[in-house]
Design a protein around this motif. Sequence first.
Motif, PDB file in Angstrom:
ATOM      1  N   LYS A  49       0.825  -1.208   0.000  1.00 53.10           N
ATOM      2  CA  LYS A  49       0.000   0.000   0.000  1.00 53.10           C
ATOM      3  C   LYS A  49       0.859   1.259   0.000  1.00 53.10           C
ATOM      4  CE  LYS A  49      -3.511   0.493   2.651  1.00 53.10           C
ATOM      5  NZ  LYS A  49      -4.494   0.471   3.745  1.00 53.10           N
ATOM      6  N   ARG A  50       1.944   1.253   0.786  1.00 47.07           N
ATOM      7  CA  ARG A  50       2.813   2.429   0.841  1.00 47.07           C
ATOM      8  C   ARG A  50       3.550   2.664  -0.471  1.00 47.07           C
ATOM      9  NH1 ARG A  50       5.414   2.153   6.900  1.00 47.07           N
ATOM     10  NH2 ARG A  50       3.435   2.442   7.974  1.00 47.07           N
ATOM     11  N   MET A  51       3.834   1.583  -1.196  1.00 42.27           N
ATOM     12  CA  MET A  51       4.514   1.733  -2.489  1.00 42.27           C
ATOM     13  C   MET A  51       3.574   2.220  -3.580  1.00 42.27           C
ATOM     14  SD  MET A  51       7.168  -1.417  -2.851  1.00 42.27           S
ATOM     15  CE  MET A  51       6.433  -2.693  -1.871  1.00 42.27           C
ATOM     16  N   THR A  52       2.308   1.824  -3.523  1.00 47.53           N
ATOM     17  CA  THR A  52       1.399   2.134  -4.626  1.00 47.53           C
ATOM     18  C   THR A  52       0.502   3.349  -4.385  1.00 47.53           C
ATOM     19  OG1 THR A  52      -0.200   0.539  -3.746  1.00 47.53           O
ATOM     20  CG2 THR A  52       1.329  -0.242  -5.446  1.00 47.53           C
ATOM     21  N   GLU A  53       0.258   3.706  -3.146  1.00 42.02           N
ATOM     22  CA  GLU A  53      -0.626   4.844  -2.872  1.00 42.02           C
ATOM     23  C   GLU A  53      -0.193   6.137  -3.567  1.00 42.02           C
ATOM     24  OE1 GLU A  53      -3.661   5.648  -1.586  1.00 42.02           O
ATOM     25  OE2 GLU A  53      -3.856   3.486  -1.718  1.00 42.02           O
ATOM     26  N   PRO A  54       1.108   6.485  -3.608  1.00 37.85           N
ATOM     27  CA  PRO A  54       1.480   7.711  -4.321  1.00 37.85           C
ATOM     28  C   PRO A  54       1.140   7.667  -5.813  1.00 37.85           C
ATOM     29  CG  PRO A  54       3.259   7.035  -2.883  1.00 37.85           C
ATOM     30  CD  PRO A  54       2.245   5.927  -2.869  1.00 37.85           C
ATOM     31  N   LEU A  55       1.063   6.477  -6.392  1.00 39.33           N
ATOM     32  CA  LEU A  55       0.668   6.361  -7.796  1.00 39.33           C
ATOM     33  C   LEU A  55      -0.840   6.482  -7.964  1.00 39.33           C
ATOM     34  CD1 LEU A  55       2.890   3.310  -8.782  1.00 39.33           C
ATOM     35  CD2 LEU A  55       3.289   5.693  -9.357  1.00 39.33           C
ATOM     36  N   TYR A  56      -1.585   5.944  -7.018  1.00 36.47           N
ATOM     37  CA  TYR A  56      -3.049   5.923  -7.128  1.00 36.47           C
ATOM     38  C   TYR A  56      -3.696   7.253  -6.754  1.00 36.47           C
ATOM     39  CZ  TYR A  56      -2.491   0.811  -7.091  1.00 36.47           C
ATOM     40  OH  TYR A  56      -2.127  -0.468  -7.362  1.00 36.47           O
ATOM     41  N   ARG A  57      -3.105   7.971  -5.812  1.00 32.70           N
ATOM     42  CA  ARG A  57      -3.734   9.172  -5.258  1.00 32.70           C
ATOM     43  C   ARG A  57      -4.119  10.208  -6.320  1.00 32.70           C
ATOM     44  NH1 ARG A  57       0.069  10.597  -1.709  1.00 32.70           N
ATOM     45  NH2 ARG A  57      -0.484   8.822  -0.419  1.00 32.70           N
ATOM     46  N   PRO A  58      -3.226  10.583  -7.258  1.00 32.16           N
ATOM     47  CA  PRO A  58      -3.643  11.578  -8.261  1.00 32.16           C
ATOM     48  C   PRO A  58      -4.750  11.069  -9.174  1.00 32.16           C
ATOM     49  CG  PRO A  58      -1.261  11.229  -8.328  1.00 32.16           C
ATOM     50  CD  PRO A  58      -1.826  10.253  -7.374  1.00 32.16           C
ATOM     51  N   ILE A  59      -4.746   9.781  -9.455  1.00 33.08           N
ATOM     52  CA  ILE A  59      -5.779   9.215 -10.324  1.00 33.08           C
ATOM     53  C   ILE A  59      -7.117   9.178  -9.604  1.00 33.08           C
ATOM     54  CG2 ILE A  59      -6.465   7.110 -11.542  1.00 33.08           C
ATOM     55  CD1 ILE A  59      -3.410   6.681 -11.972  1.00 33.08           C
ATOM     56  N   ARG A  60      -7.109   8.886  -8.321  1.00 33.78           N
ATOM     57  CA  ARG A  60      -8.356   8.854  -7.547  1.00 33.78           C
ATOM     58  C   ARG A  60      -8.974  10.243  -7.439  1.00 33.78           C
ATOM     59  NH1 ARG A  60      -5.904   4.803  -3.170  1.00 33.78           N
ATOM     60  NH2 ARG A  60      -6.458   2.863  -4.204  1.00 33.78           N
ATOM     61  N   ARG A  61      -8.146  11.294  -7.472  1.00 33.01           N
ATOM     62  CA  ARG A  61      -8.687  12.657  -7.435  1.00 33.01           C
ATOM     63  C   ARG A  61      -9.430  12.986  -8.722  1.00 33.01           C
ATOM     64  NH1 ARG A  61      -3.278  15.178  -5.666  1.00 33.01           N
ATOM     65  NH2 ARG A  61      -3.153  14.439  -3.541  1.00 33.01           N
ATOM     66  N   ILE A  62      -8.951  12.453  -9.838  1.00 36.28           N
ATOM     67  CA  ILE A  62      -9.530  12.776 -11.140  1.00 36.28           C
ATOM     68  C   ILE A  62     -10.744  11.908 -11.455  1.00 36.28           C
ATOM     69  CG2 ILE A  62      -9.070  12.773 -13.626  1.00 36.28           C
ATOM     70  CD1 ILE A  62      -6.119  13.372 -12.894  1.00 36.28           C
ATOM     71  N   MET A  63     -10.637  10.614 -11.166  1.00 38.86           N
ATOM     72  CA  MET A  63     -11.695   9.676 -11.534  1.00 38.86           C
ATOM     73  C   MET A  63     -12.915   9.813 -10.629  1.00 38.86           C
ATOM     74  SD  MET A  63      -9.714   6.184 -12.519  1.00 38.86           S
ATOM     75  CE  MET A  63     -11.257   5.383 -12.836  1.00 38.86           C
ATOM     76  N   PRO A  64     -14.099   9.543 -11.175  1.00 31.69           N
ATOM     77  CA  PRO A  64     -15.295   9.566 -10.328  1.00 31.69           C
ATOM     78  C   PRO A  64     -15.290   8.385  -9.356  1.00 31.69           C
ATOM     79  CG  PRO A  64     -15.843   8.817 -12.529  1.00 31.69           C
ATOM     80  CD  PRO A  64     -14.412   9.262 -12.567  1.00 31.69           C
ATOM     81  N   ASP A  65     -16.066   8.508  -8.286  1.00 27.58           N
ATOM     82  CA  ASP A  65     -16.140   7.454  -7.275  1.00 27.58           C
ATOM     83  C   ASP A  65     -17.089   6.361  -7.756  1.00 27.58           C
ATOM     84  OD1 ASP A  65     -15.872   6.052  -4.946  1.00 27.58           O
ATOM     85  OD2 ASP A  65     -17.310   7.274  -3.830  1.00 27.58           O
ATOM     86  N   PHE A  66     -16.583   5.130  -7.808  1.00 27.96           N
ATOM     87  CA  PHE A  66     -17.393   3.988  -8.219  1.00 27.96           C
ATOM     88  C   PHE A  66     -17.757   3.114  -7.026  1.00 27.96           C
ATOM     89  CE2 PHE A  66     -15.065   4.889 -12.205  1.00 27.96           C
ATOM     90  CZ  PHE A  66     -16.152   5.102 -13.028  1.00 27.96           C
ATOM     91  N   GLY A  67     -17.716   3.675  -5.837  1.00 33.45           N
ATOM     92  CA  GLY A  67     -18.042   2.908  -4.641  1.00 33.45           C
ATOM     93  C   GLY A  67     -16.900   1.984  -4.268  1.00 33.45           C
ATOM     94  N   SER A  72      -8.250   2.700 -10.139  1.00 34.50           N
ATOM     95  CA  SER A  72      -6.969   3.376 -10.248  1.00 34.50           C
ATOM     96  C   SER A  72      -5.798   2.431 -10.552  1.00 34.50           C
ATOM     97  CB  SER A  72      -6.688   4.218  -9.009  1.00 34.50           C
ATOM     98  OG  SER A  72      -6.757   3.454  -7.846  1.00 34.50           O
ATOM     99  N   PRO A  73      -5.752   1.193 -10.025  1.00 31.38           N
ATOM    100  CA  PRO A  73      -4.656   0.299 -10.441  1.00 31.38           C
ATOM    101  C   PRO A  73      -4.699  -0.016 -11.934  1.00 31.38           C
ATOM    102  CG  PRO A  73      -5.659  -0.523  -8.440  1.00 31.38           C
ATOM    103  CD  PRO A  73      -6.506   0.600  -8.919  1.00 31.38           C
ATOM    104  N   LEU A  74      -5.896  -0.162 -12.470  1.00 27.97           N
ATOM    105  CA  LEU A  74      -6.042  -0.428 -13.902  1.00 27.97           C
ATOM    106  C   LEU A  74      -5.537   0.746 -14.727  1.00 27.97           C
ATOM    107  CD1 LEU A  74      -7.143  -2.376 -16.059  1.00 27.97           C
ATOM    108  CD2 LEU A  74      -9.304  -1.163 -15.869  1.00 27.97           C
ATOM    109  N   VAL A  75      -5.818   1.956 -14.289  1.00 22.82           N
ATOM    110  CA  VAL A  75      -5.351   3.144 -15.002  1.00 22.82           C
ATOM    111  C   VAL A  75      -3.824   3.238 -14.944  1.00 22.82           C
ATOM    112  CG1 VAL A  75      -5.406   5.676 -15.031  1.00 22.82           C
ATOM    113  CG2 VAL A  75      -7.509   4.389 -14.641  1.00 22.82           C
ATOM    114  N   VAL A  76      -3.247   2.954 -13.787  1.00 26.82           N
ATOM    115  CA  VAL A  76      -1.782   2.990 -13.656  1.00 26.82           C
ATOM    116  C   VAL A  76      -1.153   1.932 -14.560  1.00 26.82           C
ATOM    117  CG1 VAL A  76       0.159   2.637 -12.086  1.00 26.82           C
ATOM    118  CG2 VAL A  76      -1.806   3.968 -11.344  1.00 26.82           C
ATOM    119  N   LEU A  77      -1.715   0.732 -14.595  1.00 27.41           N
ATOM    120  CA  LEU A  77      -1.192  -0.309 -15.475  1.00 27.41           C
ATOM    121  C   LEU A  77      -1.295   0.094 -16.938  1.00 27.41           C
ATOM    122  CD1 LEU A  77      -2.490  -3.578 -13.769  1.00 27.41           C
ATOM    123  CD2 LEU A  77      -0.172  -2.662 -13.768  1.00 27.41           C
TER     124      LEU A  77
END
Length: 101
Positions: A49-67, A72-77
């Motif tokens: 989680k500590r390794m991947t959260e910095p990658l996911y955080r900006p994407i989660r701000r942009i993407m809508p909430d899907f519950g 976000s991992p799919l977008v990073v991949l």
Amino acid sequence: MFVILRIVQVLLTVVWWIIIVQAILSWLLAFNVISTHNDTVRTVWEALKRMTEPLYRPIRRIMPDFGALDLSPLVVLLVIYIIQTILIPAIAIQMSAPPAM
């Protein structure tokens, strides 16, 4: 310069596998196959989680909430795949091309 591109490509591959391992671990945790009551599992989960959260955080701000569905991992991949297959080879081709006169 080609060595730097190769190092970047290897690092992106390592990040790719870290995300895949985290996704599999999250499924195993969600279906109670393994538990975070185990110290080793909890340590690995927190480290991932500590390794991947910095990658996911900006994407989660942009993407809508899907519950409960986190895309976000799919977008990073997808971004890593685009960098590895399009961007790095294009840079390598530009570097190996003779200078225009």
